[in-house]
Motif scaffolding. Sequence first.
Motif, mmCIF file in Angstrom:
data_model
loop_
_atom_site.group_PDB
_atom_site.id
_atom_site.type_symbol
_atom_site.label_atom_id
_atom_site.label_comp_id
_atom_site.label_asym_id
_atom_site.label_seq_id
_atom_site.Cartn_x
_atom_site.Cartn_y
_atom_site.Cartn_z
ATOM 1 N N TYR A 162 34.819 -1.944 10.232
ATOM 2 C CA TYR A 162 35.604 -3.018 10.844
ATOM 3 C C TYR A 162 34.898 -4.373 10.698
ATOM 4 O O TYR A 162 35.460 -5.326 10.166
ATOM 5 C CB TYR A 162 35.852 -2.668 12.320
ATOM 6 C CG TYR A 162 36.425 -3.792 13.160
ATOM 7 C CD1 TYR A 162 37.466 -4.571 12.686
ATOM 8 C CD2 TYR A 162 35.916 -4.081 14.420
ATOM 9 C CE1 TYR A 162 37.988 -5.607 13.446
ATOM 10 C CE2 TYR A 162 36.431 -5.119 15.184
ATOM 11 C CZ TYR A 162 37.460 -5.882 14.694
ATOM 12 O OH TYR A 162 37.962 -6.909 15.441
ATOM 13 N N HIS A 163 33.654 -4.434 11.163
ATOM 14 C CA HIS A 163 33.002 -5.741 11.286
ATOM 15 C C HIS A 163 32.646 -6.374 9.947
ATOM 16 O O HIS A 163 32.184 -5.703 9.033
ATOM 17 C CB HIS A 163 31.736 -5.620 12.143
ATOM 18 C CG HIS A 163 32.066 -5.497 13.598
ATOM 19 N ND1 HIS A 163 32.042 -4.298 14.267
ATOM 20 C CD2 HIS A 163 32.472 -6.425 14.484
ATOM 21 C CE1 HIS A 163 32.407 -4.496 15.528
ATOM 22 N NE2 HIS A 163 32.677 -5.776 15.690
ATOM 23 N N ILE A 213 25.635 -4.059 19.455
ATOM 24 C CA ILE A 213 26.770 -3.332 18.880
ATOM 25 C C ILE A 213 27.995 -3.341 19.799
ATOM 26 O O ILE A 213 27.898 -3.659 20.972
ATOM 27 C CB ILE A 213 26.400 -1.883 18.466
ATOM 28 C CG1 ILE A 213 25.711 -1.147 19.599
ATOM 29 C CG2 ILE A 213 25.543 -1.878 17.243
ATOM 30 C CD1 ILE A 213 25.281 0.263 19.212
ATOM 31 N N GLY A 214 29.141 -2.943 19.182
ATOM 32 C CA GLY A 214 30.399 -3.077 19.918
ATOM 33 C C GLY A 214 30.646 -4.574 20.062
ATOM 34 O O GLY A 214 30.592 -5.315 19.091
ATOM 35 N N THR A 241 28.272 2.497 10.307
ATOM 36 C CA THR A 241 27.470 3.651 10.720
ATOM 37 C C THR A 241 28.013 4.906 10.052
ATOM 38 O O THR A 241 29.222 5.145 10.058
ATOM 39 C CB THR A 241 27.550 3.798 12.260
ATOM 40 O OG1 THR A 241 26.939 2.655 12.849
ATOM 41 C CG2 THR A 241 26.838 5.056 12.742
ATOM 42 N N ASP A 291 26.199 -11.279 24.749
ATOM 43 C CA ASP A 291 26.463 -12.704 25.008
ATOM 44 C C ASP A 291 27.967 -12.996 24.980
ATOM 45 O O ASP A 291 28.472 -13.813 25.749
ATOM 46 C CB ASP A 291 25.775 -13.589 23.952
ATOM 47 C CG ASP A 291 24.285 -13.711 24.215
ATOM 48 O OD1 ASP A 291 23.812 -13.203 25.259
ATOM 49 O OD2 ASP A 291 23.596 -14.319 23.373
ATOM 50 N N ARG A 318 33.860 4.129 10.815
ATOM 51 C CA ARG A 318 34.751 2.973 10.944
ATOM 52 C C ARG A 318 34.138 1.734 10.299
ATOM 53 O O ARG A 318 32.998 1.365 10.592
ATOM 54 C CB ARG A 318 35.016 2.667 12.420
ATOM 55 C CG ARG A 318 35.962 1.474 12.613
ATOM 56 C CD ARG A 318 36.255 1.233 14.053
ATOM 57 N NE ARG A 318 35.038 1.010 14.830
ATOM 58 C CZ ARG A 318 35.023 0.827 16.140
ATOM 59 N NH1 ARG A 318 36.135 0.867 16.813
ATOM 60 N NH2 ARG A 318 33.900 0.620 16.773
ATOM 61 N N SER A 339 30.140 -14.525 28.004
ATOM 62 C CA SER A 339 30.947 -15.743 27.981
ATOM 63 C C SER A 339 32.397 -15.444 28.372
ATOM 64 O O SER A 339 33.054 -16.273 29.006
ATOM 65 C CB SER A 339 30.829 -16.510 26.660
ATOM 66 O OG SER A 339 31.230 -15.711 25.617
HETATM 67 C C1 LIG Z 1 23.145 -0.391 14.529
HETATM 68 C C2 LIG Z 1 24.493 -1.007 14.286
HETATM 69 C C3 LIG Z 1 25.570 -0.188 13.968
HETATM 70 C C4 LIG Z 1 26.832 -0.741 13.713
HETATM 71 N N1 LIG Z 1 27.855 0.081 13.334
HETATM 72 C C5 LIG Z 1 29.066 -0.452 13.035
HETATM 73 C C6 LIG Z 1 30.144 0.385 12.569
HETATM 74 O O1 LIG Z 1 30.022 1.607 12.449
HETATM 75 N N2 LIG Z 1 31.328 -0.207 12.245
HETATM 76 C C7 LIG Z 1 31.512 -1.553 12.375
HETATM 77 O O2 LIG Z 1 32.619 -2.027 12.082
HETATM 78 N N3 LIG Z 1 30.525 -2.356 12.806
HETATM 79 C C8 LIG Z 1 29.309 -1.837 13.131
HETATM 80 N N4 LIG Z 1 28.283 -2.659 13.543
HETATM 81 C C9 LIG Z 1 28.549 -4.086 13.684
HETATM 82 C C10 LIG Z 1 28.441 -4.559 15.111
HETATM 83 O O3 LIG Z 1 29.457 -4.058 15.921
HETATM 84 C C11 LIG Z 1 28.338 -6.072 15.076
HETATM 85 O O4 LIG Z 1 27.043 -6.350 14.610
HETATM 86 C C12 LIG Z 1 28.575 -6.693 16.411
HETATM 87 O O5 LIG Z 1 29.911 -6.584 16.776
HETATM 88 C C13 LIG Z 1 28.162 -8.144 16.419
HETATM 89 O O6 LIG Z 1 28.772 -8.846 15.376
HETATM 90 P P1 LIG Z 1 27.864 -9.849 14.488
HETATM 91 O O7 LIG Z 1 26.629 -9.145 14.116
HETATM 92 O O8 LIG Z 1 28.739 -10.409 13.419
HETATM 93 O O9 LIG Z 1 27.435 -10.957 15.526
HETATM 94 P P2 LIG Z 1 27.968 -12.440 15.649
HETATM 95 O O10 LIG Z 1 29.417 -12.440 15.966
HETATM 96 O O11 LIG Z 1 27.492 -13.191 14.446
HETATM 97 O O12 LIG Z 1 27.203 -12.916 16.927
HETATM 98 C C14 LIG Z 1 25.769 -13.079 16.909
HETATM 99 C C15 LIG Z 1 25.364 -13.655 18.249
HETATM 100 O O13 LIG Z 1 26.002 -14.933 18.440
HETATM 101 C C16 LIG Z 1 26.359 -15.110 19.792
HETATM 102 N N5 LIG Z 1 27.821 -15.166 19.927
HETATM 103 C C17 LIG Z 1 28.754 -14.935 18.975
HETATM 104 N N6 LIG Z 1 29.997 -15.093 19.473
HETATM 105 C C18 LIG Z 1 29.859 -15.422 20.767
HETATM 106 C C19 LIG Z 1 30.767 -15.721 21.826
HETATM 107 N N7 LIG Z 1 32.105 -15.695 21.633
HETATM 108 N N8 LIG Z 1 30.254 -16.022 23.032
HETATM 109 C C20 LIG Z 1 28.926 -16.035 23.244
HETATM 110 N N9 LIG Z 1 28.005 -15.766 22.278
HETATM 111 C C21 LIG Z 1 28.461 -15.477 21.069
HETATM 112 C C22 LIG Z 1 25.808 -13.861 20.507
HETATM 113 O O14 LIG Z 1 24.491 -14.122 20.950
HETATM 114 C C23 LIG Z 1 25.806 -12.813 19.451
HETATM 115 O O15 LIG Z 1 24.922 -11.727 19.739
HETATM 116 C C24 LIG Z 1 27.009 -2.135 13.795
HETATM 117 C C25 LIG Z 1 25.925 -2.950 14.112
HETATM 118 C C26 LIG Z 1 24.683 -2.410 14.350
HETATM 119 C C27 LIG Z 1 23.539 -3.316 14.681
#
Ligand SMILES: Cc1cc2nc3c(=O)[nH]c(=O)nc-3n(C[C@H](O)[C@H](O)[C@H](O)COP(=O)(O)OP(=O)(O)OC[C@H]3O[C@@H](n4cnc5c(N)ncnc54)[C@H](O)[C@@H]3O)c2cc1C
Length: 372
Positions: free
Chosen positions: A122-123, A351-352, A154, A356, A120, A360
């Motif tokens: 998505y992000h 992940i997911g 992934t 935080d 998938r 919130s």
């Molecule tokens: C090992 C791994 C595998 C993954 N696999 C997939 C995949 O297969 N498919 C896919 O689509 N994605 C995947 N992802 C993406 C993953 O789901 C995202 O990294 C995750 O959802 C967090 O998004 P971001 O990194 O953009 O964090 P951000 O949204 O940038 O957030 C970073 C930090 O900011 C703070 N923050 C942000 N928003 C808020 C809020 N509203 N309230 C409070 N604090 C907040 C939190 O501390 C948060 O941890 C993967 C990530 C990892 C690390």
Amino acid sequence: MRGSAVRADVWLSDVGAFVRTDVESYLASHPEDRYPDVLVERLRQLGVFGATVPVEYGGSDRPAPEVARLGYELASGWQSLAALTGTHLKLCGQLLRHGTEQQRRTWLPLMARGERVFARAYHEQGVADPAALRSTAALHGGTGRLSGHKSWVTNARHADRIVAVVRSGDAVIGVVTDPRRPGVEIGAELPRPGMLGVSLTEVTYRDYEFDPDTEVIGGPGHDLTDALRGYDVTSYVARALGSADAVYACALRFVRKSVHGRPAEARGAIGLRIGELATRRAAMHAVWQCLQQPAAGNHPPLAPGAAKVFTTATLQELVRAAALLCGGTGYAGPLPALGRHYRDALALPIIGTPNDTLLSLIGERELAGEDA
Ligand SMILES: Cc1cc2nc3c(=O)[nH]c(=O)nc-3n(C[C@H](O)[C@H](O)[C@H](O)COP(=O)(O)OP(=O)(O)OC[C@H]3O[C@@H](n4cnc5c(N)ncnc54)[C@H](O)[C@@H]3O)c2cc1C
């Protein structure tokens, strides 16, 4: 009616045996960062890829607690296997809920047999709201064209299909993309401390052509982000529990062997730390039990998000304490599983939906509610 060919207890014990024999011996003799083809083939034979697919489409239609238990078993051996299969199983569910009957008949039997493994995309880094996704799909005549960049996918390198979740006008849709067709670029392997073996890369689409009649999932009225809630969050709790049990067993085995012959004060300190590990593990199990049952009496209900936050954060504390307890032997020596669980555990709070963000959301709900 649900009709699994293999009874739940037999199936789960086969998966447990696979983890304790095949996975352990594989990891003892192969580099952790290599794609584990042989293990994926065994997962196919065990019917893991069809666990969330109804019987009429060739799956075994396991109920949610069994699917969570599957995640637990795989994670107790190697989180990467739980990640690979977890994504695929969620996508089986999405096709079932949001796909057309034709798509279900085309894809689900192949997915159930693991002949087509799905990933998938998505992000997008910095995008929290699906309505703000930068990737878009548009129609040009009878042809769809998809462009955009996904930050972490992934299993992108080995998946047979990648469902790209993108904006199309006001709707959020999934496009079933074939990574071998022109217009898809799978990036280099992303450097990371854990969750190795299964690839994690960026994926870029440039004018990728697709068939809007057969390759689009969802559209207006469908919420393709539903897999980020409910079962998805619960699956991370099961995975955290799997790691916690494996780490606890590993530390306890080591300590039982090494504690004799140490001075009394050392035995006392070691006992105290084992007590701390046992308490954290028991609390994680209690949260899991609570998640399975409806709220009763005066107890506040336990939101799946709160359970994910608690168990994934507690897992980190538990693994850190176990690593301390096992000293140099745990860090560099005959207990490589400890280091792997330590590194893999770092990903779970991110992940997911990140912990935080869940906190919130829980806080907002509490603030908006009536005083207790
Ligand atoms: C090992 C791994 C595998 C993954 N696999 C997939 C995949 O297969 N498919 C896919 O689509 N994605 C995947 N992802 C993406 C993953 O789901 C995202 O990294 C995750 O959802 C967090 O998004 P971001 O990194 O953009 O964090 P951000 O949204 O940038 O957030 C970073 C930090 O900011 C703070 N923050 C942000 N928003 C808020 C809020 N509203 N309230 C409070 N604090 C907040 C939190 O501390 C948060 O941890 C993967 C990530 C990892 C690390």
